[in-house]
Design a protein around this motif. Structure first.
Motif, PDB file in Angstrom:
ATOM      1  N   ILE A  87     -37.015 -49.895   8.869  1.00  0.00           N
ATOM      2  CA  ILE A  87     -35.652 -49.343   8.950  1.00  0.00           C
ATOM      3  C   ILE A  87     -35.645 -48.073   9.798  1.00  0.00           C
ATOM      4  CG2 ILE A  87     -33.791 -48.295   7.630  1.00  0.00           C
ATOM      5  CD1 ILE A  87     -34.423 -50.171   5.342  1.00  0.00           C
ATOM      6  N   GLU A  88     -36.625 -47.196   9.552  1.00  0.00           N
ATOM      7  CA  GLU A  88     -36.711 -45.961  10.331  1.00  0.00           C
ATOM      8  C   GLU A  88     -36.972 -46.259  11.801  1.00  0.00           C
ATOM      9  OE1 GLU A  88     -38.123 -46.559   7.509  1.00  0.00           O
ATOM     10  OE2 GLU A  88     -37.758 -44.921   6.089  1.00  0.00           O
ATOM     11  N   LEU A  89     -37.854 -47.240  12.062  1.00  0.00           N
ATOM     12  CA  LEU A  89     -38.143 -47.607  13.444  1.00  0.00           C
ATOM     13  C   LEU A  89     -36.901 -48.170  14.129  1.00  0.00           C
ATOM     14  CD1 LEU A  89     -40.051 -48.108  15.818  1.00  0.00           C
ATOM     15  CD2 LEU A  89     -40.704 -50.278  14.745  1.00  0.00           C
ATOM     16  N   GLY A  90     -36.197 -49.050  13.444  1.00  0.00           N
ATOM     17  CA  GLY A  90     -34.987 -49.635  14.017  1.00  0.00           C
ATOM     18  C   GLY A  90     -33.912 -48.595  14.264  1.00  0.00           C
ATOM     19  N   ALA A  91     -33.785 -47.644  13.331  1.00  0.00           N
ATOM     20  CA  ALA A  91     -32.780 -46.593  13.502  1.00  0.00           C
ATOM     21  C   ALA A  91     -33.123 -45.681  14.670  1.00  0.00           C
ATOM     22  CB  ALA A  91     -32.669 -45.772  12.218  1.00  0.00           C
ATOM     23  N   ALA A  92     -34.409 -45.378  14.858  1.00  0.00           N
ATOM     24  CA  ALA A  92     -34.825 -44.537  15.987  1.00  0.00           C
ATOM     25  C   ALA A  92     -34.548 -45.235  17.311  1.00  0.00           C
ATOM     26  CB  ALA A  92     -36.304 -44.192  15.861  1.00  0.00           C
ATOM     27  N   ALA A  93     -34.875 -46.531  17.377  1.00  0.00           N
ATOM     28  CA  ALA A  93     -34.627 -47.285  18.607  1.00  0.00           C
ATOM     29  C   ALA A  93     -33.128 -47.397  18.891  1.00  0.00           C
ATOM     30  CB  ALA A  93     -35.249 -48.672  18.497  1.00  0.00           C
ATOM     31  N   LEU A  94     -32.349 -47.668  17.830  1.00  0.00           N
ATOM     32  CA  LEU A  94     -30.897 -47.771  18.001  1.00  0.00           C
ATOM     33  C   LEU A  94     -30.296 -46.418  18.358  1.00  0.00           C
ATOM     34  CD1 LEU A  94     -28.392 -49.560  17.836  1.00  0.00           C
ATOM     35  CD2 LEU A  94     -28.263 -49.055  15.382  1.00  0.00           C
ATOM     36  N   GLY A  95     -30.828 -45.335  17.777  1.00  0.00           N
ATOM     37  CA  GLY A  95     -30.346 -44.001  18.102  1.00  0.00           C
ATOM     38  C   GLY A  95     -30.599 -43.642  19.557  1.00  0.00           C
ATOM     39  N   SER A  96     -31.775 -44.006  20.067  1.00  0.00           N
ATOM     40  CA  SER A  96     -32.081 -43.739  21.473  1.00  0.00           C
ATOM     41  C   SER A  96     -31.130 -44.501  22.392  1.00  0.00           C
ATOM     42  CB  SER A  96     -33.533 -44.121  21.777  1.00  0.00           C
ATOM     43  OG  SER A  96     -34.432 -43.312  21.045  1.00  0.00           O
ATOM     44  N   MET A  97     -30.844 -45.759  22.034  1.00  0.00           N
ATOM     45  CA  MET A  97     -29.912 -46.562  22.834  1.00  0.00           C
ATOM     46  C   MET A  97     -28.501 -45.981  22.744  1.00  0.00           C
ATOM     47  SD  MET A  97     -28.999 -50.639  22.635  1.00  0.00           S
ATOM     48  CE  MET A  97     -27.940 -50.481  21.194  1.00  0.00           C
ATOM     49  N   PHE A  98     -28.101 -45.543  21.549  1.00  0.00           N
ATOM     50  CA  PHE A  98     -26.780 -44.960  21.338  1.00  0.00           C
ATOM     51  C   PHE A  98     -26.625 -43.688  22.187  1.00  0.00           C
ATOM     52  CE2 PHE A  98     -23.377 -42.769  19.098  1.00  0.00           C
ATOM     53  CZ  PHE A  98     -22.545 -43.811  18.685  1.00  0.00           C
ATOM     54  N   ALA A  99     -27.686 -42.869  22.235  1.00  0.00           N
ATOM     55  CA  ALA A  99     -27.642 -41.642  23.024  1.00  0.00           C
ATOM     56  C   ALA A  99     -27.536 -41.953  24.511  1.00  0.00           C
ATOM     57  CB  ALA A  99     -28.888 -40.804  22.750  1.00  0.00           C
ATOM     58  N   SER A 100     -28.270 -42.962  24.962  1.00  0.00           N
ATOM     59  CA  SER A 100     -28.240 -43.334  26.384  1.00  0.00           C
ATOM     60  C   SER A 100     -26.858 -43.818  26.806  1.00  0.00           C
ATOM     61  CB  SER A 100     -29.281 -44.422  26.672  1.00  0.00           C
ATOM     62  OG  SER A 100     -30.589 -43.938  26.465  1.00  0.00           O
ATOM     63  N   VAL A 101     -26.251 -44.655  25.961  1.00  0.00           N
ATOM     64  CA  VAL A 101     -24.970 -45.255  26.319  1.00  0.00           C
ATOM     65  C   VAL A 101     -23.845 -44.232  26.271  1.00  0.00           C
ATOM     66  CG1 VAL A 101     -23.225 -46.925  25.559  1.00  0.00           C
ATOM     67  CG2 VAL A 101     -25.630 -47.596  25.678  1.00  0.00           C
ATOM     68  N   GLU A 168     -25.991 -51.574   6.823  1.00  0.00           N
ATOM     69  CA  GLU A 168     -25.630 -50.258   6.286  1.00  0.00           C
ATOM     70  C   GLU A 168     -26.778 -49.268   6.365  1.00  0.00           C
ATOM     71  OE1 GLU A 168     -23.688 -48.228   2.252  1.00  0.00           O
ATOM     72  OE2 GLU A 168     -24.030 -50.411   2.363  1.00  0.00           O
ATOM     73  N   ASP A 169     -28.005 -49.694   5.958  1.00  0.00           N
ATOM     74  CA  ASP A 169     -29.147 -48.779   5.983  1.00  0.00           C
ATOM     75  C   ASP A 169     -29.441 -48.297   7.402  1.00  0.00           C
ATOM     76  OD1 ASP A 169     -29.417 -48.990   3.283  1.00  0.00           O
ATOM     77  OD2 ASP A 169     -31.025 -50.488   3.345  1.00  0.00           O
ATOM     78  N   ILE A 170     -29.418 -49.223   8.353  1.00  0.00           N
ATOM     79  CA  ILE A 170     -29.684 -48.869   9.753  1.00  0.00           C
ATOM     80  C   ILE A 170     -28.607 -47.902  10.256  1.00  0.00           C
ATOM     81  CG2 ILE A 170     -29.744 -49.740  12.117  1.00  0.00           C
ATOM     82  CD1 ILE A 170     -32.254 -50.420  10.721  1.00  0.00           C
ATOM     83  N   ALA A 171     -27.343 -48.179   9.917  1.00  0.00           N
ATOM     84  CA  ALA A 171     -26.237 -47.340  10.376  1.00  0.00           C
ATOM     85  C   ALA A 171     -26.352 -45.921   9.817  1.00  0.00           C
ATOM     86  CB  ALA A 171     -24.904 -47.958   9.977  1.00  0.00           C
ATOM     87  N   ILE A 172     -26.712 -45.803   8.539  1.00  0.00           N
ATOM     88  CA  ILE A 172     -26.818 -44.483   7.908  1.00  0.00           C
ATOM     89  C   ILE A 172     -27.949 -43.670   8.550  1.00  0.00           C
ATOM     90  CG2 ILE A 172     -27.437 -43.291   5.772  1.00  0.00           C
ATOM     91  CD1 ILE A 172     -25.953 -45.532   4.269  1.00  0.00           C
ATOM     92  N   TYR A 173     -29.112 -44.316   8.711  1.00  0.00           N
ATOM     93  CA  TYR A 173     -30.250 -43.603   9.308  1.00  0.00           C
ATOM     94  C   TYR A 173     -29.972 -43.241  10.773  1.00  0.00           C
ATOM     95  CZ  TYR A 173     -33.667 -43.932   5.512  1.00  0.00           C
ATOM     96  OH  TYR A 173     -34.347 -43.755   4.336  1.00  0.00           O
ATOM     97  N   THR A 174     -29.321 -44.132  11.503  1.00  0.00           N
ATOM     98  CA  THR A 174     -28.994 -43.839  12.902  1.00  0.00           C
ATOM     99  C   THR A 174     -28.015 -42.675  12.989  1.00  0.00           C
ATOM    100  OG1 THR A 174     -29.317 -46.168  13.486  1.00  0.00           O
ATOM    101  CG2 THR A 174     -28.106 -44.800  15.053  1.00  0.00           C
ATOM    102  N   GLY A 175     -27.052 -42.635  12.057  1.00  0.00           N
ATOM    103  CA  GLY A 175     -26.116 -41.511  12.032  1.00  0.00           C
ATOM    104  C   GLY A 175     -26.827 -40.191  11.801  1.00  0.00           C
ATOM    105  N   LEU A 176     -27.806 -40.177  10.888  1.00  0.00           N
ATOM    106  CA  LEU A 176     -28.609 -38.974  10.668  1.00  0.00           C
ATOM    107  C   LEU A 176     -29.378 -38.585  11.928  1.00  0.00           C
ATOM    108  CD1 LEU A 176     -30.119 -39.523   7.090  1.00  0.00           C
ATOM    109  CD2 LEU A 176     -28.579 -37.679   7.799  1.00  0.00           C
ATOM    110  N   PHE A 177     -29.957 -39.587  12.576  1.00  0.00           N
ATOM    111  CA  PHE A 177     -30.719 -39.354  13.803  1.00  0.00           C
ATOM    112  C   PHE A 177     -29.840 -38.672  14.851  1.00  0.00           C
ATOM    113  CE2 PHE A 177     -32.616 -40.433  17.852  1.00  0.00           C
ATOM    114  CZ  PHE A 177     -33.981 -40.364  17.620  1.00  0.00           C
ATOM    115  N   MET A 178     -28.613 -39.171  15.022  1.00  0.00           N
ATOM    116  CA  MET A 178     -27.723 -38.625  16.053  1.00  0.00           C
ATOM    117  C   MET A 178     -27.276 -37.205  15.709  1.00  0.00           C
ATOM    118  SD  MET A 178     -27.973 -41.095  18.012  1.00  0.00           S
ATOM    119  CE  MET A 178     -27.106 -40.204  19.284  1.00  0.00           C
ATOM    120  N   ARG A 179     -27.036 -36.923  14.437  1.00  0.00           N
ATOM    121  CA  ARG A 179     -26.564 -35.583  14.059  1.00  0.00           C
ATOM    122  C   ARG A 179     -27.630 -34.523  14.310  1.00  0.00           C
ATOM    123  NH1 ARG A 179     -22.591 -35.814   8.749  1.00  0.00           N
ATOM    124  NH2 ARG A 179     -21.083 -37.316   9.630  1.00  0.00           N
TER     125      ARG A 179
END
Length: 506
Positions: A87-101, A168-179
């Motif tokens: 979950i943490e790995l997926g959130a980090a990868a999704l967060g990096s993509m979210f930041a790029s886009v 939900e878990d991925i979304a919550i962790y990704t939100g923390l990553f972005m903040r």
């Protein structure tokens, strides 16, 4: 790239510029829309292809290293968080993509306008070198305003991802990553602008030196914050944010201590940096479209691969990582040639700009052949660097020949884009990219992938077509460039800005 057809017209064009501007009785009447100033030749020595090869090699190498080191910041977070769980790995990868886009593609695309304005102003201005500082300040103010809606998007990343039906878990962790990454984002964007300010003055190694210090510190901070200090998941984006501020402070300290780059600053000028936003945005908006169209297309391809199964998604991640590494080489060359062409045009030397462009295109082809050879030679083993799964490695080996095939197109498109920025023709590059990716390549790629069941080969086939179309389209436009005319236009534009800055009443 034929400028010899127009040699007979140069004296006539020059006299036309002089006569059109001589009607201005006083400098105080000059505005942004005034006639161009009389032509003034800057006596510069023409260069040979051998000299341009040496210049491009020496100056593109630190830029390439810089972008590779910047890429390592996101890789460090993903690597450290990958040991915490999927979950943490997926959130980090999704967060990096979210930041790029949402941020990096828009902010860095906007900053490409500086490749034009700063490089031309540095060589074209004879008395007011602080024009560079005005251009930088104007860019920083505009980027700061752009970051306000970006920060709101990042702060609400969890809500946005839930609306997009993410788990939900991925979304919550990704939100923390972005903040927590939001803390360092302004420093990252400002670093890009200041880096371009130095590159326009031929100071290429400064950012490399700073990142050679900040990059290993970033790896150490990620490990310390996540594991030693017990911060867990939030430790990685917090460490990355601290590292972003560190690299900006190091760059500013370099300028202050060494004195390199101070000549163009001249102090903060709120009055001047609030002017001429229209001319800046006419370069910045197409620059944003160029970067966003390409980055978003590759991210859409990655998103589409998630519908092909776990192995396809894992293989896509590996191929994308490899592609990102190979892309930094021609991209760094494109940044170098953008500054070389801009400097040459600013000093009214079309022949030097022409030589620099031809040399860079030859460099691009040579580097692409090297990249292709390495990918083909390692295609059966390189997948094991990322995954022990034989099925994943086999699929990677199947896609890599296609990745090797479009290296020439990727290199040419990157370098042509740099030349376009030096020429202030970002709008042409933006139009070509939008048509190539979104009207032709992506629809065709999705059709090959899903209805015709070509899988990842279909996705990368579509991206390959887009890159070839971009390379061919921009090459054709460059072939039609009248270099001497572009040099006169750039030089007159800088001289006009210089005179307005010097003499307009306050």
């Amino acid at each position: 790239m034929q400028y010899h057809h127009y040699d007979r017209q140069e004296d006539h064009d020059r006299s036309s510029f002089s006569s059109s501007s001589s009607s201005s009785s006083t400098v105080s009447n000059i505005t942004e829309h005034s006639q161009l100033l009389p032509y003034k030749t800057i006596h510069t020595q023409d260069t040979t292809y051998k000299q341009e090869i040496y210049w491009l090699f020496i100056n593109s190498l630190p830029i390439i290293i810089t972008y590779l080191l910047q890429t390592s910041f996101q890789v460090a977070s993903i690597f450290v968080l990958g040991h915490l769980g999927p979950i943490e790995l997926g959130a980090a990868a999704l967060g990096s993509m979210f930041a790029s886009v949402t941020a990096w593609s828009t902010a860095l695309g906007c900053a490409t306008a500086l490749d034009t304005t700063l490089s031309q102003a540095f060589s074209g201005s004879t008395t007011v070198k602080t024009l560079l500082g005005i251009h930088l300040q104007r860019a920083l103010v505009i980027l700061a305003l752009m970051f306000i809606p970006i920060s709101m998007i990042w702060w609400n990343a969890t809500w946005i991802l839930l609306k997009l039906n993410q788990e939900e878990d991925i979304a919550i962790y990704t939100g923390l990553f972005m903040r927590y990454l939001l803390i360092g984002a302004p420093a990252y964007i400002a670093f890009e602008a200041v880096k371009k300010y130095l590159q326009a003055q031929g100071i290429m190694y400064a950012s490399t030196y700073c990142l050679l210090i900040a990059s290993p510190i970033n790896v150490g901070l990620n490990y310390l914050f996540v594991n030693t200090f017990g911060l867990g998941f939030i430790g990685a984006p917090l460490a990355t944010s601290c590292s972003y501020w560190l690299m900006l402070l190091l760059l500013l300290c370099y300028i202050n201590i060494s004195g390199h780059g101070k000549e163009g600053w001249g102090g903060w000028n709120w009055k001047e940096c609030r002017k001429n936003w229209g001319s800046f945005l006419r370069l910045a908006i197409p620059g944003m479209l160029v970067v966003m169209s390409e980055w978003w297309a590759f991210e859409l391809a990655s998103l589409a691969s998630s519908y092909l199964g776990t192995n396809a998604l894992a293989s896509q991640s590996i191929v994308m990582s490899i592609s990102s590494c190979t892309y930094t080489i021609p991209y760094g060359l494109g940044v170098a040639v953008a500054n070389r062409v801009g400097n040459s045009l600013g000093e009214a030397n079309g022949q030097k700009a022409h030589h620099a462009s031809m040399t860079a295109l030859g460099f691009a082809i040579g580097l692409a052949c090297m990249n292709s050879s390495v990918l083909l030679f390692l295609r059966h083993s390189i997948g094991y660097w990322f995954s022990p799964d034989k099925d994943v490695v086999t699929l990677v080996a199947k896609v890599l020949p296609l990745l090797a095939f479009f290296q020439i197109a990727d290199s040419l498109a990157s370098v042509c884009g740099g030349i376009m920025r030096g020429l202030a023709k970002q709008q042409i590059a933006a139009n070509i990219n939008l048509v190539a990716y979104y009207c032709i390549a992506l629809p065709l790629g999705f059709y090959l992938t899903f209805p015709l069941h070509f899988g990842l080969m279909g996705l990368w086939g579509g991206l390959s077509i887009a890159l070839f179309l971009c390379a061919l389209g921009q090459s054709f436009c460059l072939y039609r460039v009248h270099w001497q005319l572009e040099a006169r236009k750039a030089h007159h534009r800088v001289r006009q800005e210089e005179q307005v800055f010097l003499y307009l009443p306050s």
